[in-house]
Design an enzyme around this catalytic site. Structure first.
Site, PDB file in Angstrom:
ATOM      1  N   HIS A  34      87.719 -39.305   8.166  1.00 33.19           N
ATOM      2  CA  HIS A  34      87.423 -38.489   8.485  1.00 33.19           C
ATOM      3  C   HIS A  34      87.537 -38.363   9.589  1.00 33.19           C
ATOM      4  CE1 HIS A  34      83.813 -41.060   9.124  1.00 33.19           C
ATOM      5  NE2 HIS A  34      83.418 -41.517   7.762  1.00 33.19           N
ATOM      6  N   HIS A  37      86.426 -41.912  11.877  1.00 38.33           N
ATOM      7  CA  HIS A  37      87.319 -43.520  11.798  1.00 38.33           C
ATOM      8  C   HIS A  37      87.758 -42.166  13.704  1.00 38.33           C
ATOM      9  CE1 HIS A  37      86.084 -43.402   7.603  1.00 38.33           C
ATOM     10  NE2 HIS A  37      85.864 -44.534   7.835  1.00 38.33           N
ATOM     11  N   ASP A 152      77.489 -48.042  11.462  1.00 33.49           N
ATOM     12  CA  ASP A 152      77.582 -49.527  10.713  1.00 33.49           C
ATOM     13  C   ASP A 152      76.669 -50.954  12.076  1.00 33.49           C
ATOM     14  OD1 ASP A 152      78.668 -48.710   8.122  1.00 33.49           O
ATOM     15  OD2 ASP A 152      79.786 -47.987   9.712  1.00 33.49           O
ATOM     16  N   GLN A 155      76.651 -54.000  11.054  1.00 34.07           N
ATOM     17  CA  GLN A 155      77.470 -54.488  11.259  1.00 34.07           C
ATOM     18  C   GLN A 155      78.693 -54.754  12.326  1.00 34.07           C
ATOM     19  OE1 GLN A 155      80.814 -53.424   8.118  1.00 34.07           O
ATOM     20  NE2 GLN A 155      81.596 -52.001   9.967  1.00 34.07           N
TER      21      GLN A 155
HETATM   22  P1  AMP Z   1      85.140 -47.987   7.240  1.00 36.31           P
HETATM   23  O1  AMP Z   1      85.508 -46.609   6.588  1.00 36.31           O
HETATM   24  O2  AMP Z   1      83.412 -47.188   6.320  1.00 36.31           O
HETATM   25  O3  AMP Z   1      84.593 -49.195   6.436  1.00 36.31           O
HETATM   26  O4  AMP Z   1      84.349 -47.276   8.408  1.00 36.31           O
HETATM   27  C1  AMP Z   1      85.590 -47.935   9.683  1.00 36.31           C
HETATM   28  C2  AMP Z   1      84.529 -47.913  11.108  1.00 36.31           C
HETATM   29  O5  AMP Z   1      84.599 -46.434  11.244  1.00 36.31           O
HETATM   30  C3  AMP Z   1      83.850 -48.755  11.323  1.00 36.31           C
HETATM   31  O6  AMP Z   1      83.730 -49.625  12.214  1.00 36.31           O
HETATM   32  C4  AMP Z   1      82.854 -47.610  11.202  1.00 36.31           C
HETATM   33  O7  AMP Z   1      81.676 -47.953  11.626  1.00 36.31           O
HETATM   34  C5  AMP Z   1      83.090 -46.736  11.624  1.00 36.31           C
HETATM   35  N1  AMP Z   1      82.376 -45.203  10.868  1.00 36.31           N
HETATM   36  C6  AMP Z   1      81.843 -44.698  10.256  1.00 36.31           C
HETATM   37  N2  AMP Z   1      81.867 -43.197  10.293  1.00 36.31           N
HETATM   38  C7  AMP Z   1      81.590 -43.457  11.632  1.00 36.31           C
HETATM   39  C8  AMP Z   1      81.165 -42.220  11.893  1.00 36.31           C
HETATM   40  N3  AMP Z   1      80.463 -41.327  11.743  1.00 36.31           N
HETATM   41  N4  AMP Z   1      81.050 -42.171  13.313  1.00 36.31           N
HETATM   42  C9  AMP Z   1      81.719 -43.509  14.482  1.00 36.31           C
HETATM   43  N5  AMP Z   1      82.230 -44.359  14.034  1.00 36.31           N
HETATM   44  C10 AMP Z   1      82.493 -44.406  11.742  1.00 36.31           C
END
Ligand code: AMP
Length: 282
Positions: A34, A37, A152, A155
């Site tokens: 989205h 990312h 996160d 994380q």
């Molecule tokens: P994920 O695919 O959920 O593991 O996320 C991949 C990366 O995208 C991680 O570093 C997340 O913290 C970051 N991320 C997820 N959602 C958002 C958001 N709404 N805004 C900024 N970064 C995000």
């Protein structure tokens, strides 16, 4: 965009990039991409010369097998989005490529109290799995800059610790949370919410905002109680936590001295979907 599925091909390709002294940026994801990312990707492109993204739904970080099974997969759409956003290389490995010696780690990672607090307490083993996959991905990519979302928050703290423990020359760039106009933090899990659910879910952001607005030196529990009420009224079922913690250690803070840097964090279920969000308060 180069699409690379094998770890050996990835290291060969990246060697030519680092030999040319081109700074490498890395955006690890689990797909179902989205705008959040894509913001990480944009920041990487602005700050480095070659951006690597990865898509890998890491089985070892799901403490709940049902959650893993339900994780959305939109790979064709993701590849197109990355291509359009100017990603240079997409690493799309298999489980066998990420874990050539099996998914059981040799020994647990020392994550200190991060493993026990907040997400650590409610998702046993989750951060061990995160550390395990990031150890492998970072060894393979060895970027100059790593881009991760503040969404996160805990994380990010785990990965900062992993980088420090390994003494890797990697700069962790924490990117602000991208939100819907309603305030809802963008998340791959939002896809599982109904339209009404998406509206109700904005309460999590409102609760965090009310904590920020109400912050005064002294006991914090009364504010947290009203925040929890706000979530319950909006229809949130189980609230894992709504907490205020030290922004660095994530240890809970009961009373604010007016100086300590704080972060408010929340995890709660709506329509069976576990949503998390956070906001720095001071
Ligand atoms: P994920 O695919 O959920 O593991 O996320 C991949 C990366 O995208 C991680 O570093 C997340 O913290 C970051 N991320 C997820 N959602 C958002 C958001 N709404 N805004 C900024 N970064 C995000």
């Amino acid at each position: 965009m180069i699409l690379c599925k094998k770890a050996a091909d990835l290291t060969n390709l990246l060697k030519t990039i680092s030999d040319a002294q081109t700074p490498i940026g890395f955006v690890p994801t689990m797909g179902a991409l989205h705008e959040g990312h894509l913001e990480l990707l944009k920041q990487s492109k602005a700050a480095t010369g070659f951006t690597v993204a990865s898509i890998f739904v890491n089985p070892t970080q799901f403490n709940d097998p049902a959650d893993f099974a339900k994780y959305p997969v939109t790979i064709d759409k993701d590849i197109l989005a990355l291509e359009l956003a100017g990603c240079d290389l997409l690493f799309l490995p298999s489980v066998a490529d990420v874990y050539p010696n099996g998914t059981v780690p040799v020994k647990p990672f020392d994550l200190g109290r991060l493993d026990q607090l907040l997400e650590g307490a409610f998702r046993p083993g989750h951060f061990q799995g995160v550390a395990q996959v990031m150890q492998r991905l970072l060894e393979l990519v060895m970027p100059d800059k790593l881009f991760m979302g503040r969404k996160d928050y805990q994380q990010c703290m785990v990965i900062a610790r992993l980088i420090a423990q390994n003494k890797w020359p990697i700069e962790l760039c924490m990117i602000d949370t991208v939100r819907e106009p309603s305030g809802l933090a963008m998340s791959s899990r939002n896809m599982r919410l109904s339209e009404a659910g998406k509206e109700a879910a904005t309460a999590i952001h409102r609760a965090l905002q009310s904590l920020r607005a109400g912050l005064r030196p002294g006991p914090l529990e009364p504010m947290l109680l009203s925040g929890r009420e706000l979530l319950e009224q909006a229809g949130f079922g189980k609230i894992d936590y709504l907490a205020i913690a030290d922004a660095q250690t994530l240890e809970p803070v009961e009373s604010w001295d007016g100086r300590q840097k704080l972060v408010a964090l929340a995890a709660a279920f709506l329509e069976g979907v576990r949503l998390i969000d956070n906001m720095t308060l001071s």
